[in-house]
Design an enzyme around this catalytic site. Structure first.
Site, PDB file in Angstrom:
ATOM      1  N   ASN A 210     -22.693 -14.442  63.802  1.00 46.20           N
ATOM      2  CA  ASN A 210     -23.198 -15.528  62.090  1.00 46.20           C
ATOM      3  C   ASN A 210     -22.155 -16.605  62.030  1.00 46.20           C
ATOM      4  OD1 ASN A 210     -21.243 -14.051  59.798  1.00 46.20           O
ATOM      5  ND2 ASN A 210     -22.994 -13.322  60.494  1.00 46.20           N
ATOM      6  N   ASP A 279     -28.492  -8.508  61.320  1.00 50.60           N
ATOM      7  CA  ASP A 279     -29.904  -7.483  61.001  1.00 50.60           C
ATOM      8  C   ASP A 279     -30.131  -7.379  61.934  1.00 50.60           C
ATOM      9  OD1 ASP A 279     -29.305  -8.103  58.193  1.00 50.60           O
ATOM     10  OD2 ASP A 279     -30.447  -9.946  57.628  1.00 50.60           O
ATOM     11  N   PHE A 323     -22.889  -8.614  48.389  1.00 50.08           N
ATOM     12  CA  PHE A 323     -23.092 -10.560  47.943  1.00 50.08           C
ATOM     13  C   PHE A 323     -24.600 -10.734  48.727  1.00 50.08           C
ATOM     14  CE2 PHE A 323     -19.208  -9.969  46.822  1.00 50.08           C
ATOM     15  CZ  PHE A 323     -18.398 -11.622  47.436  1.00 50.08           C
ATOM     16  N   LYS A 337     -32.422  -8.477  45.190  1.00 53.55           N
ATOM     17  CA  LYS A 337     -31.585  -7.413  46.510  1.00 53.55           C
ATOM     18  C   LYS A 337     -30.971  -6.550  45.034  1.00 53.55           C
ATOM     19  CE  LYS A 337     -27.665  -8.000  49.546  1.00 53.55           C
ATOM     20  NZ  LYS A 337     -27.302  -8.916  50.819  1.00 53.55           N
TER      21      LYS A 337
END
Length: 401
Positions: A210, A279, A323, A337
Site C-alpha cells: 500500500n 488485510d 489508526f 473501529k
C-alpha cells in the site's frame, strides 16, 4: 533545564540583533551549547566575531562556507539542534520560511531541521500588523512553529507599539518552561509502535503493498522518545532513518508484523498501531517468477490476521491506540473501529483531505477516546501531530500513567 541542550540561534538583520548577543551569553551560562547563524544583514549590525567569543563556537554566515569537508554544514546543524531559536526574526525571514524559500544559510537550515523552532519577531509596529506578515505568522503557527511574541514599547524607528524583541531573560524563560512541561511525560514507560506498510509476495518478483510511507509512525516514535519513553518500533519496509534511541524491528509481511506485535505486547504500557497492514495476501505464493500469459490472471486472496483486534482481546493494563485511514464517513467508521477492536483511543485520518494522508510530510487527524472525547488536530507537520497526539494520550492515560 536548558543545560546540555544544543541550540541553534538564528540572528537576522534588525537593530535588535544586539539583544541576541546577550541571549547567546545567557544561554551559554545556562549550560547550553549555542551555535549562531547570521544573515548577511545581521552582520551589518553585529560582528560574527562577537557571537564566536560569546558562544565559543563557530559562527555560520555563508551556505557555501563548508567548515568540515566531511559534512554539509546546514544539514549537520539542522540535525545537531535540539532547539532552534530565531531572535530577532525579521518580516523578511518570516516570509521566507512561510513560503519555503531557502536562499541563505539561515533559511536553508531552518527548512532542514526537525527541531522545535521558536520565532521571536522584531520589527516596526505597522510591519508587524501588515496582512502579509500576519498571514505568514498564521501559516507558520499551523505548521507547528512556536512564537515568542514581541513586546510593546518604544521602537528604534521612533514609533511606540508592538514590535520590540522580547528580552533575553523572557525568551529563556519560555524555552525553559516548554522544556520542563514536556520532559518526562512518558518517563519510565515502555511504548510499542508499529509503522509503515507490509509486503505480501506473489512470487520472487512481485508483491502487494500500500502507499504507507511510515512517516507518521516514525514521528510518533521520535516524539515518544523525546518524552522519556523506552520505544520499540516495529517497522514495515520503509526508506526512513531510525529515530535516535529507538529500538527498531524490521518486518515485511502481515504475519511478521502480527508475530512481533503479539510477542512485545505484554511488556508495554502504551501501544500505538500506526502501521498500514495488508488485510489480504495471495493464497498461493509461487517459488519462481510467474510468466506472462495471453489470458487474464486471477489470484485468490486470503485474509491476514487482524492484529489490532487480537491486541484488543489480549489487552490488560495497556493503553491501546489504533489508526484508521478512511476516504469517506471517516468519523462513523472510526467510531465503529474504536468499539469493535476494544481500543482505548483511535486516530482517524481522512486521506482525501488536502495535505493529509500517505507519503506526505503533513497531516490532519481526529482523535477519539472511549469517553467520547473528540479532538481535531489541524494540518501540521507529522512531528507536530505526533506531539499533539501523545499529549492527548498521556492525558487520557491518567492515573494509569
Amino acid at each position: 533545564m536548558l543545560n546540555g541542550k544544543n541550540i541553534v540561534l538564528g540572528v537576522t538583520g534588525g537593530i535588535a540583533a544586539y539583544k541576541a548577543c546577550s541571549l547567546t551569553s545567557k544561554l551559554t551560562q545556562q549550560g547550553a551549547s549555542v551555535k549562531v547563524i547570521m544573515t548577511k544583514s545581521a552582520a551589518e549590525f553585529v560582528s560574527p566575531l562577537t557571537f564566536q567569543a560569546l558562544s565559543r563556537q563557530p559562527v555560520y554566515t555563508d551556505t557555501f562556507d563548508e567548515k568540515n569537508p566531511e559534512k554539509i554544514a546546514h544539514i549537520d546543524l539542522a540535525d545537531w539542534a535540539d532547539l532552534f531559536v530565531i531572535a530577532p526574526a525579521t518580516a523578511n525571514l518570516i516570509g521566507k520560511i512561510a513560503n519555503g524559500i531557502a536562499d541563505d544559510m539561515l533559511s536553508t537550515t531552518i527548512l532542514a531541521t526537525e527541531a522545535d523552532v521558536y520565532i521571536a519577531p522584531a520589527m516596526n509596529v505597522h510591519m508587524y500588523a501588515h496582512p502579509a506578515v500576519r498571514k505568514n505568522l498564521i501559516q507558520l503557527e499551523q505548521w507547528g512553529y512556536k512564537f515568542i511574541e514581541p513586546g510593546d514599547g518604544y521602537l528604534a524607528c521612533g514609533y511606540v507599539g508592538k514590535g520590540r524583541l522580547e528580552e533575553p531573560e523572557t525568551i529563556i524563560k519560555v524555552l525553559d518552561q516548554d522544556d520542563h512541561a514536556s520532559r518526562g511525560l512518558l518517563e519510565g514507560k515502555n511504548v510499542l509502535i508499529s509503522a509503515g506498510p507490509t509486503q505480501e509476495s506473489v512470487d520472487p518478483v512481485r508483491f502487494f503493498t500500500n502507499h504507507s510511507s511510515g512517516k507518521m509512525g516514525y514521528a510518533l516514535a521520535r516524539q515518544a522518545t523525546n518524552l522519556g519513553a523506552t520505544v520499540t518500533l516495529i517497522s514495515g519496509p520503509v526508506d526512513l532513518t531510525t529515530p535516535q534511541g529507538v529500538k527498531r524491528i524490521d518486518v515485511q509481511t502481515a504475519e511478521d508484523m502480527y508475530n512481533n506485535m503479539i510477542e512485545a505486547f505484554d511488556h508495554n504500557d502504551l501501544v500505538i498501531k500506526a502501521a498500514a497492514v495488508a488485510d489480504y495476501r495471495p493464497k498461493v505464493t509461487f517459488e519462481h517468477k510467474m510468466k506472462k500469459k495471453q489470458d487474464d490472471l486471477i489470484l485468490e486472496m486470503e485474509r491476514t490476521k487482524d492484529i489490532l483486534k487480537e491486541l484488543g482481546k489480549r489487552k490488560s493494563s495497556q493503553f491501546l491506540v489504533g489508526f484508521a485511514a478512511e476516504t469517506d464517513k471517516y468519523l462513523e467508521y472510526g467510531r465503529k473501529k474504536l468499539v469493535s477492536k476494544n481500543l482505548d483511543a483511535i486516530v482517524i485520518n481522512d486521506i482525501t483531505a488536502e495535505g493529509a494522508g500517505f507519503r506526505k510530510d503533513t497531516n490532519q487527524v481526529t482523535y477519539l477516546h472511549t469517553s467520547g472525547k473528540q479532538q481535531q488536530l489541524a494540518l501540521s507537520s507529522k512531528d507536530e501531530i505526533a506531539k499533539g497526539l501523545l499529549q492527548l494520550i498521556v492525558s487520557d492515560m491518567g492515573e494509569g500513567l
